[in-house]
Design a protein around this motif. Structure first.
Motif, mmCIF file in Angstrom:
data_model
loop_
_atom_site.group_PDB
_atom_site.id
_atom_site.type_symbol
_atom_site.label_atom_id
_atom_site.label_comp_id
_atom_site.label_asym_id
_atom_site.label_seq_id
_atom_site.Cartn_x
_atom_site.Cartn_y
_atom_site.Cartn_z
ATOM 1 N N ARG A 94 0.796 -1.197 0.053
ATOM 2 C CA ARG A 94 -0.051 0.085 0.008
ATOM 3 C C ARG A 94 0.976 1.216 0.076
ATOM 4 N NH1 ARG A 94 -3.285 1.038 5.361
ATOM 5 N NH2 ARG A 94 -1.187 1.843 6.097
ATOM 6 N N LYS A 121 -5.188 -3.560 -1.492
ATOM 7 C CA LYS A 121 -4.182 -2.557 -1.034
ATOM 8 C C LYS A 121 -4.290 -1.485 -1.860
ATOM 9 C CE LYS A 121 -4.064 -5.213 2.301
ATOM 10 N NZ LYS A 121 -4.664 -6.170 1.289
ATOM 11 N N PRO A 124 -6.807 1.624 -1.482
ATOM 12 C CA PRO A 124 -6.540 2.731 -0.365
ATOM 13 C C PRO A 124 -5.220 3.274 -0.747
ATOM 14 C CG PRO A 124 -6.126 0.505 0.367
ATOM 15 C CD PRO A 124 -6.920 0.419 -0.660
ATOM 16 N N MET A 200 -13.614 -1.353 -0.018
ATOM 17 C CA MET A 200 -12.825 -0.121 -0.562
ATOM 18 C C MET A 200 -13.323 0.509 -1.662
ATOM 19 S SD MET A 200 -10.864 0.272 2.182
ATOM 20 C CE MET A 200 -10.474 1.798 1.477
ATOM 21 N N ASN A 269 -10.282 -4.821 7.532
ATOM 22 C CA ASN A 269 -9.167 -4.053 6.898
ATOM 23 C C ASN A 269 -9.489 -2.422 6.814
ATOM 24 O OD1 ASN A 269 -7.014 -5.837 6.695
ATOM 25 N ND2 ASN A 269 -8.282 -7.000 5.338
ATOM 26 N N THR A 270 -10.940 -2.108 6.696
ATOM 27 C CA THR A 270 -10.983 -0.702 6.531
ATOM 28 C C THR A 270 -10.704 0.016 7.782
ATOM 29 O OG1 THR A 270 -13.336 -1.115 7.538
ATOM 30 C CG2 THR A 270 -13.249 -1.149 5.167
ATOM 31 N N HIS A 273 -7.331 0.976 6.824
ATOM 32 C CA HIS A 273 -7.253 1.808 5.666
ATOM 33 C C HIS A 273 -8.033 3.313 5.688
ATOM 34 C CE1 HIS A 273 -5.207 -1.501 3.745
ATOM 35 N NE2 HIS A 273 -6.441 -2.053 3.454
#
Length: 553
Positions: A94, A121, A124, A200, A269-270, A273
């Motif tokens: 990322r 990744k 983001p 995402m 995972n948000t 990110h």
């Protein structure tokens, strides 16, 4: 125009000569130059078709009077990188993505950026670059994969991962798993559930940095290519009006995105990110804000892995705009922020309606009364841990169990698949955080094995690593501080009692403080698992998961 820095005036004659060497004409050079950051590659199913998406975007740019200039961006397929050393490089990619786009846009001062990602990744990372550079930019994703079909039921990648556990438990044959393997991923696009990539892509739309439809229109649909052309045209409008990413991605816009996150039941995972993207915009988003928003936002869409629906179903029900319209009408979404359409969020949502009240439920008939994600704190996680509470079986919401301690994902997965984990166990996987992993690996293999073996209603898993958006069950990740930073998770011993209370938002190691002080005095930091190259440098610079695992300034 920003691009005048490399194309205008007698001093830039050599620069124009180099551009002409590539076939650009005088007329093309006089137009706004739009950088097209394309993450197309041949290792990610979500990216295999991005060359076609890019051609549509470039067509839109040309129709609106601009000159597109494409360049490449790396990407890691989390599914293929899973459960081996490759996953140590996924989250770390990322920062490389953000840095590389910054390098390209500073070395070649484009007037705007069309960002074409599609997976975990990459999305983001591209948004972080846009917010850092703060030049007109638009996210134009490649869209989600369709669900697979087998014996008239919808399946996806997680069905395959959980099938491995079922085979190991003797509940499925290898031949049956092969049938699932062949059917689960039917074609291009980001994997079909509300996993990290689709989370995402939906949130980029909710944040206002992508056009309506970006999150849910299927990858194979003609509507996806029409949206890409529209995106190419729209980046030219953003350049003309000088609408900048930080004008769109305000604190209020981030709160809107977090509200949509909770309503959709997005990937844990948000929680990495969103703060990382906000950091690039100069906005501080404390971890506790996730709980504040979750507590007042009903979970109204139940998508895989927690539910039976997929992104194609969300699209059929009206997509992210329909979810946002329902939230806006209830006063949970602020309509004032400017968006990439050039209009406010309220103007975008006017007249939008839900087309299927089962896929997108009303707020008085939600799947859960609170949002999809919860932040837990306690003496085991002083800075917090993250759980996708919408994907936890009710009987696991409050659970005390005995610790089974492993210092790597491989050790834990071998124990689970080898039948060494039993009902009442709490599997601890540590030294897998941003520093200790390094790279904060996803733990889909062990969590899917637990689910596939039928233990997800009896066994919890805690880690300072993270989970795939496809994880379900009492899987609590991002435990901070991580073990490699001296966090309490590094002090747990085999058999310790651990109390998980998801409704109470607590995570407790039931060992008295005197004993923990004794253990801390004996604790030593293990040797780094990787001692060279990018992963080593990353481990020396990365911050805690509770801070979004951004690099130190």
């Amino acid at each position: 125009m920003r691009s005048d820095l490399m194309k205008t005036g007698v001093e830039k004659s050599p620069h124009r000569s180099l551009m002409k060497a590539m076939g650009y004409t005088e007329e093309e050079l006089q137009r706004p130059l739009i950088g097209v950051a394309n993450a197309k590659n041949e290792i990610i199913p979500g990216h295999i078709h991005l060359d076609k998406i890019s051609e549509a975007v470039k067509a839109g740019i040309r129709m609106a009077g601009g000159t597109p200039i494409e360049f490449g961006v790396i990407g890691v397929c989390d599914g293929i990188a899973m459960h081996h050393v490759g996953m140590k490089y996924s989250l770390a990619s990322r920062e490389l993505i953000a840095d590389s786009i910054e390098v390209m846009a500073m070395a070649h001062p484009f007037d705007g950026l069309a960002l074409i990602p599609n997976c975990d990744k990459i999305i983001p990372g591209m948004i972080m670059a846009a917010l850092r550079l703060n030049i007109p930019a638009l996210v134009i994703s490649g869209g989600p994969m369709l669900a697979g079909r087998l014996q008239n039921r919808a399946i996806d990648l997680i069905t395959v991962f959980e099938g491995v556990g079922a085979v190991k438990a003797g509940k499925m044959t290898e031949a049956e798993l092969k049938e699932i393997e062949d059917a689960a991923c039917p074609g291009c696009g980001s994997c079909a559930g509300m996993f990290t990539a689709n989370s995402m892509n939906c949130l980029s739309e909710a944040l206002g940095l992508a056009l309506p439809g970006n999150g849910a229109i299927p990858a194979i649909s003609a509507a996806r290519y029409r949206l890409a052309k529209q995106g190419g045209r729209q980046i030219m409008e953003l350049v003309r009006r000088q609408i900048l990413p930080r004008q769109i991605a305000t604190l209020t816009a981030f709160q809107n995105a977090m509200t949509v996150d909770m309503a959709l039941g997005c990937s844990t995972n948000t929680v990495l990110h969103i703060p990382a993207m906000a950091h690039e915009a100069g906005i501080d988003l404390p971890l506790d804000l996730f709980n504040t928003i979750s507590e007042k936002t009903p979970h109204i869409c139940s998508l895989s892995p927690g539910g039976m629906y997929h992104l194609e179903d969300l699209h059929r029900a009206g997509g992210v705009p329909a979810v946002m319209a329902r939230l806006w009408q209830a006063g949970l979404i602020n309509g004032e922020p400017l968006t990439a359409t050039g209009k406010t969020m309220a103007e975008n949502l006017a007249g939008v309606r839900v087309l299927d009240d089962e896929i997108i439920r009303s707020l008085d008939h939600p799947y859960h009364t609170q949002g999809g994600i919860a932040i837990l704190k306690g003496n085991l996680a002083p800075e917090g841990g993250v759980v996708k509470q919408s994907a936890v079986d009710p009987q696991m919401l409050v659970r005390e169990g005995r610790a089974r301690v492993f210092d790597s994902e491989e050790e834990a997965a071998n124990a689970i698949l080898g039948g060494a984990i039993h009902p009442g166990d709490v599997v601890i996987i540590r030294y897998e955080g941003p520093k200790g992993g390094p790279g904060m690996r996803e733990m889909l293999t062990p969590t899917a094995a637990i689910a596939g073996m039928g233990l997800d209603k009896e066994v919890a898993l805690l880690t300072d690593g993270r989970f795939s958006g496809g994880t379900r069950g009492a899987a609590i990740g991002h435990i901070s501080p991580e073990a490699a930073a001296g966090g309490p998770i590094g002090l747990i011993q085999e058999g310790d009692a651990i109390l998980i209370d998801i409704p109470g938002k607590t995570l407790t190691l039931k060992v008295d403080e005197t004993e923990l002080v004794r253990r801390r005095a004996q604790w030593k930091l293990p040797e780094p698992k990787i001692k060279h190259g990018y992963a080593y440098r990353y481990s020396r610079q990365v911050t805690s998961g509770s801070q979004g695992a951004v690099l130190q300034d």
